[in-house]
Write a protein that holds these residues in place. Structure first.
Motif, PDB file in Angstrom:
ATOM      1  N   UNK A  59     -59.405 -32.158  48.476  1.00 39.03           N
ATOM      2  CA  UNK A  59     -60.815 -31.792  48.331  1.00 39.03           C
ATOM      3  C   UNK A  59     -61.196 -31.902  46.862  1.00 39.03           C
ATOM      4  N   UNK A  60     -62.476 -31.782  46.577  1.00 38.38           N
ATOM      5  CA  UNK A  60     -62.921 -31.773  45.191  1.00 38.38           C
ATOM      6  C   UNK A  60     -62.361 -30.549  44.463  1.00 38.38           C
ATOM      7  N   UNK A  61     -62.252 -29.418  45.163  1.00 37.90           N
ATOM      8  CA  UNK A  61     -61.646 -28.221  44.579  1.00 37.90           C
ATOM      9  C   UNK A  61     -60.191 -28.451  44.200  1.00 37.90           C
ATOM     10  N   UNK A  62     -59.453 -29.189  45.035  1.00 36.69           N
ATOM     11  CA  UNK A  62     -58.055 -29.509  44.728  1.00 36.69           C
ATOM     12  C   UNK A  62     -57.972 -30.391  43.485  1.00 36.69           C
ATOM     13  N   UNK A  63     -58.944 -31.292  43.320  1.00 37.91           N
ATOM     14  CA  UNK A  63     -58.989 -32.125  42.117  1.00 37.91           C
ATOM     15  C   UNK A  63     -59.213 -31.256  40.879  1.00 37.91           C
ATOM     16  N   UNK A  64     -60.145 -30.313  40.973  1.00 32.34           N
ATOM     17  CA  UNK A  64     -60.417 -29.422  39.836  1.00 32.34           C
ATOM     18  C   UNK A  64     -59.178 -28.598  39.482  1.00 32.34           C
ATOM     19  N   UNK A  65     -58.452 -28.106  40.484  1.00 32.26           N
ATOM     20  CA  UNK A  65     -57.221 -27.342  40.230  1.00 32.26           C
ATOM     21  C   UNK A  65     -56.167 -28.236  39.579  1.00 32.26           C
ATOM     22  N   UNK A  66     -56.085 -29.481  40.020  1.00 31.95           N
ATOM     23  CA  UNK A  66     -55.170 -30.459  39.426  1.00 31.95           C
ATOM     24  C   UNK A  66     -55.481 -30.658  37.950  1.00 31.95           C
ATOM     25  N   UNK A  67     -56.754 -30.834  37.628  1.00 32.24           N
ATOM     26  CA  UNK A  67     -57.152 -31.041  36.231  1.00 32.24           C
ATOM     27  C   UNK A  67     -56.749 -29.839  35.366  1.00 32.24           C
ATOM     28  N   UNK A  68     -56.894 -28.633  35.902  1.00 31.35           N
ATOM     29  CA  UNK A  68     -56.500 -27.433  35.157  1.00 31.35           C
ATOM     30  C   UNK A  68     -54.990 -27.414  34.932  1.00 31.35           C
ATOM     31  N   UNK A  69     -54.211 -27.720  35.973  1.00 30.81           N
ATOM     32  CA  UNK A  69     -52.747 -27.751  35.823  1.00 30.81           C
ATOM     33  C   UNK A  69     -52.331 -28.845  34.843  1.00 30.81           C
ATOM     34  N   UNK A  70     -53.016 -29.973  34.894  1.00 27.87           N
ATOM     35  CA  UNK A  70     -52.693 -31.088  34.007  1.00 27.87           C
ATOM     36  C   UNK A  70     -52.871 -30.709  32.538  1.00 27.87           C
ATOM     37  N   UNK A  71     -53.908 -29.930  32.236  1.00 31.03           N
ATOM     38  CA  UNK A  71     -54.137 -29.496  30.847  1.00 31.03           C
ATOM     39  C   UNK A  71     -53.013 -28.600  30.332  1.00 31.03           C
ATOM     40  N   UNK A  72     -52.278 -27.949  31.251  1.00 33.06           N
ATOM     41  CA  UNK A  72     -51.166 -27.085  30.870  1.00 33.06           C
ATOM     42  C   UNK A  72     -49.812 -27.782  30.948  1.00 33.06           C
ATOM     43  N   UNK A  73     -49.797 -29.026  31.404  1.00 29.63           N
ATOM     44  CA  UNK A  73     -48.549 -29.761  31.587  1.00 29.63           C
ATOM     45  C   UNK A  73     -48.155 -30.452  30.282  1.00 29.63           C
TER      46      UNK A  73
END
Length: 101
Positions: A59-73
């Protein structure tokens, strides 16, 4: 509804090897952060400066959560930095697609 992010990269044709190494590193990072990497595609014949990637999310929400995790990776951020420092990506476009059902 699932979405797929279509990324079109304009790359420096003299730095294709650097872009390919960058793309290979995403194969571990993207799934770890929550994306379903369909793949990266490099120019082969014809146009030599356009590469593409497809990443699917639930979902678009899953994409937003991915982007947040990516910034911490740590590896993800290092890969972004390698692109900035290497200047092999000249432009990047993102298109969000939905499946036809």
């Amino acid at each position: 509804m699932a979405i797929t992010v279509f990324i079109r990269y304009q790359i420096d044709p003299f730095k294709r090897d650097a872009f390919e190494a960058y793309a290979r590193r995403w194969r571990a990072i993207i799934p770890r952060c929550g994306g379903d990497l369909v793949g990266y595609w490099m120019p082969h014949e014809g146009t030599n400066n356009i590469a593409r990637a497809l990443i699917t999310f639930g979902s678009l929400g899953a994409y937003e959560a991915y982007r947040a995790r990516l910034r911490d990776d740590v590896e993800g951020m290092a890969n972004f930095r390698s692109a900035e420092e290497g200047r092999f990506i000249l432009a990047e476009e993102r298109t969000f697609l939905r499946p036809v059902v």
